[in-house]
Design a protein around this motif. Structure first.
Motif, PDB file in Angstrom:
ATOM      1  N   GLY A  96      52.523  80.152  46.168  1.00 24.79           N
ATOM      2  CA  GLY A  96      53.209  79.071  46.849  1.00 24.79           C
ATOM      3  C   GLY A  96      52.589  77.767  46.432  1.00 24.79           C
ATOM      4  N   GLY A  97      52.919  76.724  47.199  1.00 23.18           N
ATOM      5  CA  GLY A  97      52.488  75.398  46.811  1.00 23.18           C
ATOM      6  C   GLY A  97      50.987  75.244  46.709  1.00 23.18           C
ATOM      7  N   PHE A  98      50.264  75.792  47.676  1.00 24.22           N
ATOM      8  CA  PHE A  98      48.817  75.582  47.697  1.00 24.22           C
ATOM      9  C   PHE A  98      48.151  76.148  46.446  1.00 24.22           C
ATOM     10  N   GLN A  99      48.446  77.425  46.171  1.00 20.85           N
ATOM     11  CA  GLN A  99      47.819  78.057  45.010  1.00 20.85           C
ATOM     12  C   GLN A  99      48.246  77.372  43.727  1.00 20.85           C
ATOM     13  N   ALA A 100      49.536  77.017  43.644  1.00 26.49           N
ATOM     14  CA  ALA A 100      50.037  76.380  42.425  1.00 26.49           C
ATOM     15  C   ALA A 100      49.337  75.049  42.191  1.00 26.49           C
TER      16      ALA A 100
END
Lengths: 180, 139
Positions: free
Chosen positions: B35-39
């Motif tokens: 999701g956004g955080f990991q990306a």
């Protein structure tokens, strides 16, 4: 993992400690994979073993890489407090349900709704994402704000490094000029 | 570290792969883990490698610190903006299904939007932190 943790506490060379912290994060990530928490494992591997190490190394470059050892008197009260707190924490885990117990409160309250209905309600297959971004959207907003606050705090405390950057550009010709 | 030819060539090959993987995690987060955080974290890791090998000057030419700070705030604003858009369209804060006629499509659109906001914020914040530390280092 326990061995790495003990090594992190005992070793005085901070460079080695940072590397061991990265190894610890990677081990934690593999533990999460074994528990089928792939999203958490991905985060742990990316943040703990990736970005955190780089930022800590950058910090290390600003200071020394050797921990200053200070010999202090052994504090008996601190030991007592730590033992009592640890005992209370272990006592607290006794009430926790077994790993994988289908009757655990976490599995019978909201989880059935998420696992059974989220695909038709939200329309995306990864239910971790739908819980994170839709059912718990406000929490994730708070998380994003916390991340932004961290950046603001760092900028306030140690500055952005931009002023010096400007000055150095005055002194040195830019990359394009050098190339020509 | 510009004179290490092996490092330079390998990173030149690796960085596009890292960034593409970050985008994959960002936009495939609905179907696979991520999701956004990991990306955001992976993207900024790729960019930090670039700046370690090719120098902070070149990196700050590509993404200036001002832009990174602006993007950090922009991501959060995008998130809040989607929430407010839901209110404007007659729903509650962050109730995405009012965004489009179809409930599921609306939810999916909202999730993609806020994940993008989180990703932009996290990547920009990680870059800002790195710039702050690395900029001091050269003092």
């Amino acid at each position: 993992m326990a061995l790495v943790a003990i090594a992190v506490v005992r070793i005085r060379n901070l460079f080695a400690v940072i590397m061991l912290t990265g190894i610890y994060s990677l081990l934690a990530a593999s533990l999460f994979v074994m528990l089928d928490a792939v999203d958490v494992a991905l985060t742990e591997a990316a943040v703990g073993a990736g970005i955190m190490i780089i930022l800590m190394l950058a910090t290390l470059a600003l200071t020394t890489s050797e921990e200053k050892v200070r010999i202090t008197r052994q504090n008996l009260l601190a030991l007592v407090v730590v033992v009592i707190t640890g005992g209370a924490l272990i006592y607290g885990t006794l009430d926790m349900p077994q790993v994988g117990d289908p009757q655990a409160p976490a599995h019978i309250h909201l989880a059935p709704h998420f696992t059974q209905r989220s695909v038709e309600e939200i329309g995306i297959p990864n239910m971790v994402t739908s819980v994170l971004a839709s059912y718990r959207g406000l929490d994730t907003l708070g998380e994003a704000v916390v991340v932004l606050t961290a950046a603001v705090a760092v900028l306030l405390v140690i500055g952005s490094g931009r002023a010096r950057q400007r000055k150095r550009r005055w002194e040195k010709p830019s990359r394009r000029e050098r190339r020509s | 570290m510009k004179h290490h030819i092996v490092l330079r060539i390998i990173t030149k090959i690796m960085i596009p792969l890292i960034v593409i993987y970050a985008l994959y995690i960002q936009f495939h987060g609905e179907y696979s883990p991520g999701g956004g955080f990991q990306a955001g974290v992976i993207f900024s890791a790729g960019f930090i490698i670039f700046s370690l090998i090719f120098g902070l000057d070149v990196a700050q030419d590509a993404i200036p610190p001002e832009v990174a700070r602006f993007l950090a705030a922009f991501g959060v604003l995008l998130y809040i903006g989607i929430g407010l858009a839901c209110i404007a369209l007659g729903g509650q804060f962050l109730e995405y299904k009012v965004l489009l006629a179809n409930d599921q499509a609306g939810e999916t659109l909202g999730i993609i939007g806020i994940e993008l906001g989180v990703g932009i914020t996290v990547a920009a914040v990680a870059l800002t932190l790195f710039y702050a530390f690395a900029g001091r280092e050269q003092q």
